[in-house]
Motif scaffolding. Structure first.
Motif, PDB file in Angstrom:
ATOM      1  N   LEU B  25       0.809  -1.235   0.000  1.00 31.14           N
ATOM      2  CA  LEU B  25       0.000   0.000   0.000  1.00 31.14           C
ATOM      3  C   LEU B  25       0.834   1.273   0.000  1.00 31.14           C
ATOM      4  CD1 LEU B  25      -3.202  -0.480   2.146  1.00 31.14           C
ATOM      5  CD2 LEU B  25      -3.036   0.229  -0.228  1.00 31.14           C
ATOM      6  N   PRO B  26       1.756   1.440   0.957  1.00 31.48           N
ATOM      7  CA  PRO B  26       2.515   2.699   0.961  1.00 31.48           C
ATOM      8  C   PRO B  26       3.425   2.827  -0.255  1.00 31.48           C
ATOM      9  CG  PRO B  26       3.370   1.186   2.604  1.00 31.48           C
ATOM     10  CD  PRO B  26       2.110   0.587   2.088  1.00 31.48           C
ATOM     11  N   VAL B 268     -13.094   0.133  16.850  1.00 30.79           N
ATOM     12  CA  VAL B 268     -12.479   1.276  16.164  1.00 30.79           C
ATOM     13  C   VAL B 268     -13.462   2.450  16.138  1.00 30.79           C
ATOM     14  CG1 VAL B 268     -11.598   2.112  13.968  1.00 30.79           C
ATOM     15  CG2 VAL B 268     -11.032  -0.184  14.733  1.00 30.79           C
ATOM     16  N   LEU B 283      -6.192   5.016  15.961  1.00 32.75           N
ATOM     17  CA  LEU B 283      -6.253   4.856  14.510  1.00 32.75           C
ATOM     18  C   LEU B 283      -6.865   6.088  13.873  1.00 32.75           C
ATOM     19  CD1 LEU B 283      -5.892   3.100  12.032  1.00 32.75           C
ATOM     20  CD2 LEU B 283      -8.083   2.050  12.482  1.00 32.75           C
ATOM     21  N   ARG B 284      -7.908   6.623  14.508  1.00 33.03           N
ATOM     22  CA  ARG B 284      -8.544   7.799  13.927  1.00 33.03           C
ATOM     23  C   ARG B 284      -7.595   8.992  13.930  1.00 33.03           C
ATOM     24  NH1 ARG B 284     -13.373  11.896  15.463  1.00 33.03           N
ATOM     25  NH2 ARG B 284     -14.025  12.254  13.333  1.00 33.03           N
ATOM     26  N   VAL B 287      -5.199   8.551  11.240  1.00 36.32           N
ATOM     27  CA  VAL B 287      -5.774   8.847   9.931  1.00 36.32           C
ATOM     28  C   VAL B 287      -5.781  10.350   9.695  1.00 36.32           C
ATOM     29  CG1 VAL B 287      -7.943   8.880   8.659  1.00 36.32           C
ATOM     30  CG2 VAL B 287      -7.155   6.761   9.682  1.00 36.32           C
ATOM     31  N   ARG B 290      -2.419  11.576   9.026  1.00 39.29           N
ATOM     32  CA  ARG B 290      -1.789  10.851   7.922  1.00 39.29           C
ATOM     33  C   ARG B 290      -0.496  10.203   8.372  1.00 39.29           C
ATOM     34  NH1 ARG B 290      -5.775  10.005   4.583  1.00 39.29           N
ATOM     35  NH2 ARG B 290      -7.008  11.856   4.364  1.00 39.29           N
ATOM     36  N   TYR B 292       1.095   7.267   8.402  1.00 39.64           N
ATOM     37  CA  TYR B 292       0.921   5.961   7.757  1.00 39.64           C
ATOM     38  C   TYR B 292       1.536   4.779   8.506  1.00 39.64           C
ATOM     39  CZ  TYR B 292      -1.117   8.533   3.944  1.00 39.64           C
ATOM     40  OH  TYR B 292      -1.922   9.335   3.205  1.00 39.64           O
ATOM     41  N   ILE B 295      -0.893   3.870  11.175  1.00 40.89           N
ATOM     42  CA  ILE B 295      -2.111   3.273  10.623  1.00 40.89           C
ATOM     43  C   ILE B 295      -1.867   1.805  10.308  1.00 40.89           C
ATOM     44  CG2 ILE B 295      -3.747   3.318   8.706  1.00 40.89           C
ATOM     45  CD1 ILE B 295      -3.281   6.238   8.358  1.00 40.89           C
ATOM     46  N   GLN B 296      -0.734   1.547   9.639  1.00 38.11           N
ATOM     47  CA  GLN B 296      -0.434   0.167   9.249  1.00 38.11           C
ATOM     48  C   GLN B 296      -0.218  -0.732  10.454  1.00 38.11           C
ATOM     49  OE1 GLN B 296       2.858   1.177   6.491  1.00 38.11           O
ATOM     50  NE2 GLN B 296       1.873  -0.427   5.320  1.00 38.11           N
ATOM     51  N   LEU B 299      -3.575  -1.476  12.051  1.00 42.56           N
ATOM     52  CA  LEU B 299      -4.303  -2.434  11.205  1.00 42.56           C
ATOM     53  C   LEU B 299      -3.785  -3.837  11.459  1.00 42.56           C
ATOM     54  CD1 LEU B 299      -5.884  -3.474   8.562  1.00 42.56           C
ATOM     55  CD2 LEU B 299      -3.616  -3.357   7.580  1.00 42.56           C
ATOM     56  N   ILE B 302      -4.887  -5.238  14.893  1.00 37.39           N
ATOM     57  CA  ILE B 302      -6.313  -5.572  14.942  1.00 37.39           C
ATOM     58  C   ILE B 302      -6.602  -6.769  14.048  1.00 37.39           C
ATOM     59  CG2 ILE B 302      -8.623  -4.758  14.376  1.00 37.39           C
ATOM     60  CD1 ILE B 302      -7.839  -2.016  15.227  1.00 37.39           C
ATOM     61  N   ALA B 303      -6.092  -6.726  12.808  1.00 40.16           N
ATOM     62  CA  ALA B 303      -6.413  -7.786  11.857  1.00 40.16           C
ATOM     63  C   ALA B 303      -5.851  -9.128  12.313  1.00 40.16           C
ATOM     64  CB  ALA B 303      -5.861  -7.428  10.481  1.00 40.16           C
TER      65      ALA B 303
END
Lengths: 306, 329
Positions: B25-26, B268, B283-284, B287, B290, B292, B295-296, B299, B302-303
């Motif tokens: 992604l990045p 979240v 996370l918010r 976001v 920015r 990144y 954020i990653q 993610l 959590i994932a």
């Protein structure tokens, strides 16, 4: 449940196999419960609201037409937000955004995913095995966190949000359509039809697709509400399209407003998008439940044992 | 145990895809970390360092190597718990996550326990009174209720209990600069702050547990061994608690695992509503800033926890209920 000969002439302009579906829906609608009818009525109101937004809004949704944070009154039915934009107009145009995203995601992923599932199950073999793996993994991916991160990177635009949501929604309809096709495929009448010389396209269109369609319709409504919630959630987190007027963006702006909870502003700024979203979701849920019950009683049993 | 292997393969495959998405992604974004976008025109990057400096940094961070080498380095760093540096917090991402993760774990576990207990109680009550008015009423009500997404429910609860009734604090997890008189006082303060987020999350999962308990109980009570229990003269209460409920609880217990995963995702948005300083809230802010790498990192945490919960459930379920192996296919 099957073709009612008396109702046929009304739809004489459509091919007979589509007509079977039409007839089913029509006979199904007459069996809707009170809740289902309320749901249908509510949804039609929302659709009308979205279609005629420019007529009924009274103000443009993205222009400053009043003072900042006017309370509801004659000029602005639901008051104005921080920038002096009309709340009622934003609600009307927001209905467009929610319905557009919901329907776009649901039709593409529902029918696209469904078609993939049907074809894979019909063809069988390696393609089917590969698809099954892909479906498995797609469904195992945690969608909400990924949605957030991908939209954070791809940048907020309506098209991106729709694309990402489709990417995460097609697997379930594909899997269910596949399972349904596999079970239909072995029925004696299909084999008989094939022995009489029916081609693949004819079989798929005339026999298999109508069997899979009811459950796809139920799923499409489910995906619609899921997509609407996801869009609202992303927008609420600040990942919506800043140029679009959606209910989620309204929630985002309202809750980001400093000390909104210590002022009376939330009463006309926060409540309307909240009520609109919940009302739309409830309508969709009522319709989905009735559709599920009416279209095929067997579906219910299957879903409950899942 | 072919099935176990299939489950673990799926888990690893999913994990791999997750890591790949996270890695690419990045790198798919325009520009690189050493140019600064200071213009509104897209694609117009302003380089703030000379070519030589830039090349030096590209080499220093390994960004000049082929992608597959970068990917392997990325995996190695991950395995050592290195998630990179948070830009907005000026500290390692893992550090930021460790600060906020406990709050998320607290509310997720509290909500898991509360919604399981409440769901089982309500489901049993409903099954006991099945086909009566109260059962139908509860079922219709709870199913409709489940349609309200958790973060909207959170806003409603916030408006009622904080804004109107002023019963709970509006944000945070503890009172800042408070002088506690003892451990109990401290725990009370934490519970006071966590109450609404936990309530929201619990309510969002309640209907699932309720329906599962009710439907399983209704199926179970038609079984022969229940008739036997009744025939040997056991009271209805004993039949229900010892024979029916005990067997009906199996799917509920395994559902708890899935629930933890769903709650991690749901937290979240809910944390954001209540400005509760867990991972979701972080996370918010990441976001908005920015940030990144952060954020990653969030993610990933959590994932992966969702994936691990689901994996555990899948594996345990097969242990507890051998029939699943026969049915699955």
């Amino acid at each position: 449940m099957f073709v009612d000969d008396e109702t046929r002439p009304a739809f004489s302009w459509v091919p007979p196999d589509i007509q079977v579906i039409f007839d089913r829906i029509r006979s199904g609608l007459s069996k809707f419960s009170i809740e289902g009818k309320i749901g249908l009525f509510g949804l039609s109101l929302f659709i009308l609201m979205a279609l005629f937004a420019p007529v009924i809004a009274g103000h443009p949704p993205d222009a400053i037409t009043g003072d900042s944070l006017e309370s509801p009154g004659a000029g602005h039915i639901l008051g104005t937000d921080e920038l002096g934009m009309d709340i009622w107009a934003q609600i009307c145009y927001g209905a467009r955004m929610s319905l557009l995203i919901g329907l776009a995601v649901a039709t593409v992923s529902g029918f696209g995913g469904g078609a993939i599932g049907i074809l894979a199950a019909y063809r069988g073999g390696l393609a089917d095995q590969v698809l099954l793996r892909v479906i498995d993994v797609t469904m195992a991916l945690p969608s909400l966190p990924l949605l957030i991160v991908i939209s954070a990177f791809m940048g907020p635009s309506v098209i991106n949000v729709i694309a990402i949501l489709i990417l995460f929604s097609w697997a379930r309809p594909a899997r269910i359509a596949r399972a349904q096709t596999l079970s239909v495929k072995t029925h004696a009448y299909i084999i008989a039809a094939r022995n009489y010389g029916a081609g693949s396209w004819y079989l798929l269109r005339r026999h298999i697709f109508p069997e899979v369609l009811p459950i796809l319709l139920v799923l499409v409504i489910g995906i619609t509400s899921h997509a609407i919630v996801a869009e609202a959630g992303l927008a609420f987190l600040g990942l919506g399209d800043p140029t679009s007027k959606s209910w989620g963006m309204m929630l985002n702006y309202a809750t980001s407003f400093r000390s909104i909870y210590f002022t009376p502003y939330w009463k006309w700024w926060l409540i309307p998008p909240l009520v609109a979203l919940i009302a739309l979701l409830l309508c969709l849920a009522f319709i989905s439940r009735d559709l599920e019950r009416v279209l095929d009683p067997k579906l219910r049993a299957r879903r409950n044992t899942e | 145990m072919r099935d176990n292997r299939a489950i673990i393969t799926r888990f690893l495959l999913t994990l791999m895809i997750l890591l790949t998405i996270n890695f690419f992604l990045p790198r798919m974004m325009p520009g690189d970390p050493f140019s600064l976008e200071s213009s509104d025109v897209e694609g117009e990057d302003v380089v703030v360092m000379t070519e030589a400096q830039r090349a030096y940094y590209m080499e220093y961070y390994g960004l000049d190597r082929p992608l597959h080498e970068q990917f392997i380095i990325y995996l190695k760093n991950l395995a050592m718990g290195d998630l990179g540096k948070s830009i907005s917090n000026k500290m390692p991402v893992s550090g930021v996550i460790l600060i906020h993760l406990p709050w998320t774990i607290l509310i997720v576990f509290a909500a898991t326990i509360i919604s399981t207990i409440a769901g089982v109680l309500l489901g049993t009550f409903s099954a006991w009174n099945r086909k009566r008015g109260i059962d139908r009423f509860m079922m219709a009500g709870l199913i409709a209720f489940a349609e309200i997404p958790s973060f909207l429910l959170g806003i409603i609860l916030l408006l009622i209990f904080v804004v109107q009734l002023r019963l709970f604090p509006i944000a945070g997890a503890i009172t800042p600069f408070a002088n506690y008189t003892g451990v109990l006082d401290w725990m009370g303060d934490i519970a006071h702050h966590a109450f609404l987020p936990v309530l929201t999350l619990s309510l969002s999962q309640l209907t699932g547990v309720y329906l599962l308990t009710r439907n399983t109980l209704i199926t179970v009570t038609t079984k022969d061994y229940i008739r036997t229990a009744r025939a040997k003269g056991l009271g209805e209460r004993v039949v229900w608690t010892r024979h029916a409920l005990r067997n009906a609880l199996l799917p509920v217990v395994t559902r708890t695992g899935f629930m933890i995963g769903a709650l991690m995702g749901g937290s979240v948005l809910v944390e954001t509503v209540f400005s509760y300083p867990g991972l979701g809230m972080t996370l918010r802010s990441a976001v908005i800033a920015r940030d990144y790498p952060l954020i990653q990192g969030i993610l990933l945490v959590i994932a992966v926890s969702i994936l691990v919960c689901n994996l555990t459930v899948d594996l345990i379920y097969r242990r507890l209920d051998p029939r699943v192996v026969a049915q699955g296919g």
